[in-house]
Enzyme design. Sequence first.
Site, mmCIF file in Angstrom:
data_model
loop_
_atom_site.group_PDB
_atom_site.id
_atom_site.type_symbol
_atom_site.label_atom_id
_atom_site.label_comp_id
_atom_site.label_asym_id
_atom_site.label_seq_id
_atom_site.Cartn_x
_atom_site.Cartn_y
_atom_site.Cartn_z
ATOM 1 N N GLY A 11 0.831 -1.218 0.000
ATOM 2 C CA GLY A 11 0.000 0.000 0.000
ATOM 3 C C GLY A 11 0.856 1.254 0.000
ATOM 4 N N VAL A 60 -3.067 -7.369 -1.904
ATOM 5 C CA VAL A 60 -2.636 -8.190 -0.748
ATOM 6 C C VAL A 60 -3.614 -9.325 -0.442
ATOM 7 C CG1 VAL A 60 -1.274 -6.344 0.336
ATOM 8 C CG2 VAL A 60 -3.689 -6.628 0.970
ATOM 9 N N ASN A 86 1.442 -2.545 5.428
ATOM 10 C CA ASN A 86 0.793 -1.250 5.661
ATOM 11 C C ASN A 86 -0.580 -1.143 4.997
ATOM 12 O OD1 ASN A 86 0.751 1.894 5.969
ATOM 13 N ND2 ASN A 86 0.513 1.493 3.768
ATOM 14 N N SER A 138 -3.746 0.160 14.622
ATOM 15 C CA SER A 138 -4.457 1.444 14.766
ATOM 16 C C SER A 138 -4.882 1.588 16.220
ATOM 17 C CB SER A 138 -5.699 1.448 13.879
ATOM 18 O OG SER A 138 -6.598 2.478 14.285
ATOM 19 N N TYR A 151 -13.318 -2.808 11.607
ATOM 20 C CA TYR A 151 -11.958 -2.271 11.461
ATOM 21 C C TYR A 151 -11.152 -2.542 12.731
ATOM 22 C CZ TYR A 151 -8.281 1.258 10.653
ATOM 23 O OH TYR A 151 -7.073 1.905 10.485
ATOM 24 N N ALA A 153 -11.644 -4.798 14.982
ATOM 25 C CA ALA A 153 -11.389 -6.240 15.133
ATOM 26 C C ALA A 153 -10.211 -6.670 14.259
ATOM 27 C CB ALA A 153 -12.644 -7.036 14.766
ATOM 28 N N LYS A 155 -7.701 -4.823 13.358
ATOM 29 C CA LYS A 155 -6.446 -4.275 13.906
ATOM 30 C C LYS A 155 -6.060 -4.997 15.194
ATOM 31 C CE LYS A 155 -5.611 -1.345 10.611
ATOM 32 N NZ LYS A 155 -4.498 -1.590 9.688
ATOM 33 N N ILE A 184 -3.847 10.214 11.731
ATOM 34 C CA ILE A 184 -2.747 10.701 10.894
ATOM 35 C C ILE A 184 -3.358 11.345 9.647
ATOM 36 C CG2 ILE A 184 -0.622 10.060 9.674
ATOM 37 C CD1 ILE A 184 -0.499 9.383 12.700
HETATM 38 P P1 NAD Z 1 -4.603 5.363 2.707
HETATM 39 O O1 NAD Z 1 -6.002 4.993 2.378
HETATM 40 O O2 NAD Z 1 -4.135 6.750 2.432
HETATM 41 O O3 NAD Z 1 -3.580 4.332 2.062
HETATM 42 C C1 NAD Z 1 -3.824 2.941 2.116
HETATM 43 C C2 NAD Z 1 -3.004 2.277 1.043
HETATM 44 O O4 NAD Z 1 -3.331 0.871 1.028
HETATM 45 C C3 NAD Z 1 -3.309 2.814 -0.355
HETATM 46 O O5 NAD Z 1 -2.103 2.950 -1.056
HETATM 47 C C4 NAD Z 1 -4.172 1.721 -0.967
HETATM 48 O O6 NAD Z 1 -4.082 1.667 -2.369
HETATM 49 C C5 NAD Z 1 -3.562 0.480 -0.327
HETATM 50 N N1 NAD Z 1 -4.442 -0.688 -0.402
HETATM 51 C C6 NAD Z 1 -5.726 -0.799 -0.007
HETATM 52 N N2 NAD Z 1 -6.200 -2.019 -0.285
HETATM 53 C C7 NAD Z 1 -5.178 -2.708 -0.855
HETATM 54 C C8 NAD Z 1 -5.035 -4.026 -1.363
HETATM 55 N N3 NAD Z 1 -6.067 -4.880 -1.346
HETATM 56 N N4 NAD Z 1 -3.834 -4.406 -1.874
HETATM 57 C C9 NAD Z 1 -2.789 -3.545 -1.915
HETATM 58 N N5 NAD Z 1 -2.871 -2.274 -1.458
HETATM 59 C C10 NAD Z 1 -4.050 -1.863 -0.936
HETATM 60 O O7 NAD Z 1 -4.439 5.027 4.265
HETATM 61 P P2 NAD Z 1 -3.346 5.453 5.358
HETATM 62 O O8 NAD Z 1 -3.997 6.408 6.261
HETATM 63 O O9 NAD Z 1 -2.053 5.771 4.714
HETATM 64 O O10 NAD Z 1 -3.265 4.058 6.138
HETATM 65 C C11 NAD Z 1 -2.163 3.176 6.042
HETATM 66 C C12 NAD Z 1 -2.273 2.156 7.166
HETATM 67 O O11 NAD Z 1 -2.283 2.832 8.423
HETATM 68 C C13 NAD Z 1 -3.575 1.334 7.116
HETATM 69 O O12 NAD Z 1 -3.309 0.008 7.510
HETATM 70 C C14 NAD Z 1 -4.451 2.022 8.152
HETATM 71 O O13 NAD Z 1 -5.416 1.148 8.685
HETATM 72 C C15 NAD Z 1 -3.415 2.451 9.184
HETATM 73 N N6 NAD Z 1 -3.839 3.574 10.029
HETATM 74 C C16 NAD Z 1 -4.127 4.796 9.508
HETATM 75 C C17 NAD Z 1 -4.514 5.830 10.372
HETATM 76 C C18 NAD Z 1 -4.845 7.224 9.880
HETATM 77 O O14 NAD Z 1 -5.331 8.033 10.679
HETATM 78 N N7 NAD Z 1 -4.593 7.575 8.647
HETATM 79 C C19 NAD Z 1 -4.608 5.588 11.744
HETATM 80 C C20 NAD Z 1 -4.314 4.326 12.225
HETATM 81 C C21 NAD Z 1 -3.925 3.316 11.365
#
Ligand code: NAD
Length: 244
Positions: A11, A60, A86, A138, A151, A153, A155, A184
Amino acid sequence: MLEGKKIVVTGASRGIGRAIALACARAGAVVGLNYRASEESARALEKAHLNRFILLPFDVRDGEAVSAAVAQFRERAGRIDGWVNNAGINLPDLLLSASPQKIREQIDVNLAGPILCAQAVLPVMLEQHSGVILNMSSVAATRPSRGQAVYAATKGGVEALTRALAVEYGRKGIRVHAIRPGPIETEMLESTQAWAADEILARVPLHRLGRPEEVADLAVYLLSDKAGFITGSVHTIDGGYIQG
Ligand code: NAD
């Protein structure tokens, strides 16, 4: 801090994954950039930093494609020192209104995805007697908001997976970490904001959102040899986030 390391980030086309990929490359690593085939942004990133990135288009959820990408990256880079799980999705809904498709999709991407990826990359790391797997959790795992049951569950499962893999493969020189970010500033947060920004900020003692680059700095440290005695733990980066 990562000179000579070969690291794959899933990702990596945007948000936290993109920031981690860039930070790893700046720290000296060759980075496998995973993205879904339709996305242009990863290709643009590769063009800008030609010999630092190797493009790895796969979903993935697709175990065969994951295994093929592991083989392809290893052939090009020679080894795999780090793998960052990620990729993730967040489709908020109260459980009673969530469709079976949305439930399934979150479990498949957020939990089955990291399991399939770990299963595919572990044989390479076992052969090397070294490697680091870094999973993205998360704050929802321990401090969920309404609408995040599925979500949260997934994480929680990612954190359990982290501890279990650390126990199973520690003796083989493999370390496994989880990062647990709070809110974030990424497109995911924008698109899933179930509540107003001031409500989120009220839950963050530091009173701001985190930046993807701040999560990336922590990721670089955990992937590096400096974190050599750390495994099985969850590393929170959340501005002090409190339960709503
Ligand atoms: P985002 O939506 O900006 O990016 C997610 C990325 O994952 C994207 O590049 C998307 O194309 C890719 N993706 C989604 N499904 C996919 C798949 N099936 N195969 C391959 N790639 C795939 O999200 P983000 O905020 O950058 O989040 C990244 C990670 O951090 C995630 O696991 C999210 O749960 C976690 N997270 C984010 C936050 C936040 O506040 N942004 C907080 C806690 C945890």
